[in-house]
Write an enzyme that holds these catalytic residues in place. Structure first.
Site, mmCIF file in Angstrom:
data_model
loop_
_atom_site.group_PDB
_atom_site.id
_atom_site.type_symbol
_atom_site.label_atom_id
_atom_site.label_comp_id
_atom_site.label_asym_id
_atom_site.label_seq_id
_atom_site.Cartn_x
_atom_site.Cartn_y
_atom_site.Cartn_z
ATOM 1 N N ARG A 34 -17.509 45.663 3.892
ATOM 2 C CA ARG A 34 -16.351 45.103 3.353
ATOM 3 C C ARG A 34 -16.418 44.446 1.840
ATOM 4 O O ARG A 34 -15.234 44.687 1.165
ATOM 5 C CB ARG A 34 -15.921 43.266 3.865
ATOM 6 C CG ARG A 34 -14.980 43.981 5.842
ATOM 7 C CD ARG A 34 -14.235 42.715 6.136
ATOM 8 N NE ARG A 34 -14.096 42.953 7.623
ATOM 9 C CZ ARG A 34 -13.389 42.154 8.189
ATOM 10 N NH1 ARG A 34 -13.649 40.949 7.675
ATOM 11 N NH2 ARG A 34 -12.864 42.115 9.625
ATOM 12 N N ASP A 146 -2.623 29.503 5.432
ATOM 13 C CA ASP A 146 -3.824 29.877 5.459
ATOM 14 C C ASP A 146 -4.613 30.189 4.506
ATOM 15 O O ASP A 146 -4.213 29.846 3.516
ATOM 16 C CB ASP A 146 -3.350 31.990 5.725
ATOM 17 C CG ASP A 146 -4.696 32.800 6.777
ATOM 18 O OD1 ASP A 146 -4.575 32.753 8.341
ATOM 19 O OD2 ASP A 146 -5.395 33.253 5.931
HETATM 20 C C1 LIG Z 1 -7.158 36.346 13.840
HETATM 21 S S1 LIG Z 1 -6.180 34.847 12.711
HETATM 22 C C2 LIG Z 1 -5.247 34.507 13.571
HETATM 23 C C3 LIG Z 1 -3.966 34.884 13.700
HETATM 24 C C4 LIG Z 1 -3.052 34.167 14.667
HETATM 25 N N1 LIG Z 1 -3.023 32.931 14.260
HETATM 26 C C5 LIG Z 1 -3.225 34.735 16.283
HETATM 27 O O1 LIG Z 1 -3.328 34.061 16.694
HETATM 28 O O2 LIG Z 1 -2.450 35.734 16.304
HETATM 29 C C6 LIG Z 1 -7.493 34.354 12.474
HETATM 30 C C7 LIG Z 1 -6.443 33.494 10.998
HETATM 31 O O3 LIG Z 1 -6.936 32.535 9.488
HETATM 32 C C8 LIG Z 1 -8.100 32.171 9.061
HETATM 33 N N2 LIG Z 1 -8.783 31.374 8.297
HETATM 34 C C9 LIG Z 1 -9.913 31.509 8.575
HETATM 35 N N3 LIG Z 1 -11.085 30.407 7.857
HETATM 36 C C10 LIG Z 1 -9.915 29.629 7.864
HETATM 37 C C11 LIG Z 1 -9.950 28.358 7.005
HETATM 38 N N4 LIG Z 1 -11.287 27.713 6.581
HETATM 39 N N5 LIG Z 1 -8.840 27.701 6.316
HETATM 40 C C12 LIG Z 1 -7.402 28.138 6.557
HETATM 41 N N6 LIG Z 1 -7.299 29.544 7.711
HETATM 42 C C13 LIG Z 1 -8.480 30.136 8.085
HETATM 43 C C14 LIG Z 1 -7.941 33.806 8.287
HETATM 44 O O4 LIG Z 1 -7.418 33.674 7.343
HETATM 45 C C15 LIG Z 1 -7.384 34.590 9.466
HETATM 46 O O5 LIG Z 1 -5.818 34.385 9.464
#
Ligand SMILES: C[S@@+](CC[C@H](N)C(=O)[O-])C[C@H]1O[C@@H](n2cnc3c(N)ncnc32)[C@H](O)[C@@H]1O
Length: 273
Positions: A34, A146
């Protein structure tokens, strides 16, 4: 490009410190895959040079780009559908009944870790369906946050390829989307304008919300955090939730049934004590 154990540790320490994300050694290839393109684009010859740059960039922009690359944003509409049924059949009627008794008309919902917006838009459509003609009498907007600015810029547009909407019930698709000439679908303006999308890092020490939320959705986000980070986050969520308010997490996640702040309701659903 090759990466040494020491360089990988530098990256995993940085991403843990700034985003709470726990990168295990097994993620080494993923990280190289990545980040290599950024290194090439920016003409860095080694991960050390790149990391020196990220760590000293006071605008934090290069860190933000790195975080965008290393977060996993996988999501789709109607994911873990049982949660949406429970939200509409139990959670909304219960909260709305209490609010009516207290002559209140605001509903506070936070979708934390919203990625490309699929979950937040789904919730907003369900809220609109639930209130129907009464919706304008409620302040029922939704906060969706996010850490990834890339994911958020997609979310704001609300434009999705048809396959992401495969599981969404047809009546929601018909009512709340318009088809674009290239066969994609865009969320209608009436839904888009009800959601506030913001960058928010869940690692912030203190959450700045003036009023607590009735419901927090934070699904498939804590899976990337280790246990101490998850425990701290759950305490911060509890602090930002009304008594008897709800926390929805992903089905592969758990916060422990003995947590003092929340009681277990059903798989991946908890209620604040
Ligand atoms: C797999 S997605 C989940 C999306 C949705 N909630 C779902 O269940 O389909 C995880 C998300 O968490 C976000 N994320 C990871 N670390 C984070 C942080 N420290 N603060 C805010 N968001 C975060 C990532 O950018 C990503 O978009």
């Amino acid at each position: 490009m090759d990466i040494s154990d020491k360089q990988f540790k530098r990256i995993s320490d940085l991403i843990y410190d700034r985003a709470g994300i726990h990168l295990t050694d097994g993620k080494k290839n993923l990280v190289v895959g990545r980040l290599s393109k950024i290194l090439q684009q920016m003409n860095f010859n080694s991960f050390d040079d790149y990391l020196d740059y990220v760590e000293t960039d006071r605008s934090n922009q290069s860190l933000s780009i790195m975080i965008n690359k290393l977060t996993t944003n996988h999501t789709y509409f109607w994911r873990e559908k049982g949660h949406f049924d429970y939200f509409v059949d139990t959670v909304l009627p219960e909260i709305v009944k209490k609010k009516r008794e207290r002559h209140e008309n605001d509903l506070r919902i936070w979708c934390a870790g919203c990625s490309f917006g699929d979950e937040a838009y789904t919730l907003m459509m369900l809220i609109m369906e639930f209130f129907a003609t009464e919706y304008p009498q409620w302040t029922a907007g939704l906060l969706a946050t996010d850490i990834s600015t890339d994911a958020l810029s997609h979310a704001v547009q609300g434009l999705y390829p048809a396959e992401r909407l495969r599981d969404l019930p047809q009546h929601l698709l018909r009512r709340y989307f318009k088809k674009t000439p290239d066969g994609s679908y865009q969320v209608s303006d009436q839904v888009r304008r009800e959601i506030i999308f913001r960058r928010f890092n869940l690692m912030r020490d203190v959450f700045p919300f003036k009023k607590p939320f009735d419901v927090i959705f934070c699904r498939n986000v804590m899976i990337y955090f280790d246990k101490p980070t998850r425990d701290t986050l759950v305490r911060k969520f509890a602090h930002s939730t009304v008594k008897n308010g709800y926390l929805f997490i992903g089905h592969s996640e758990s916060i422990g049934r003995n947590d003092e702040t929340y009681r277990y309701v059903k798989p991946a659903v908890y209620q604040k004590n």
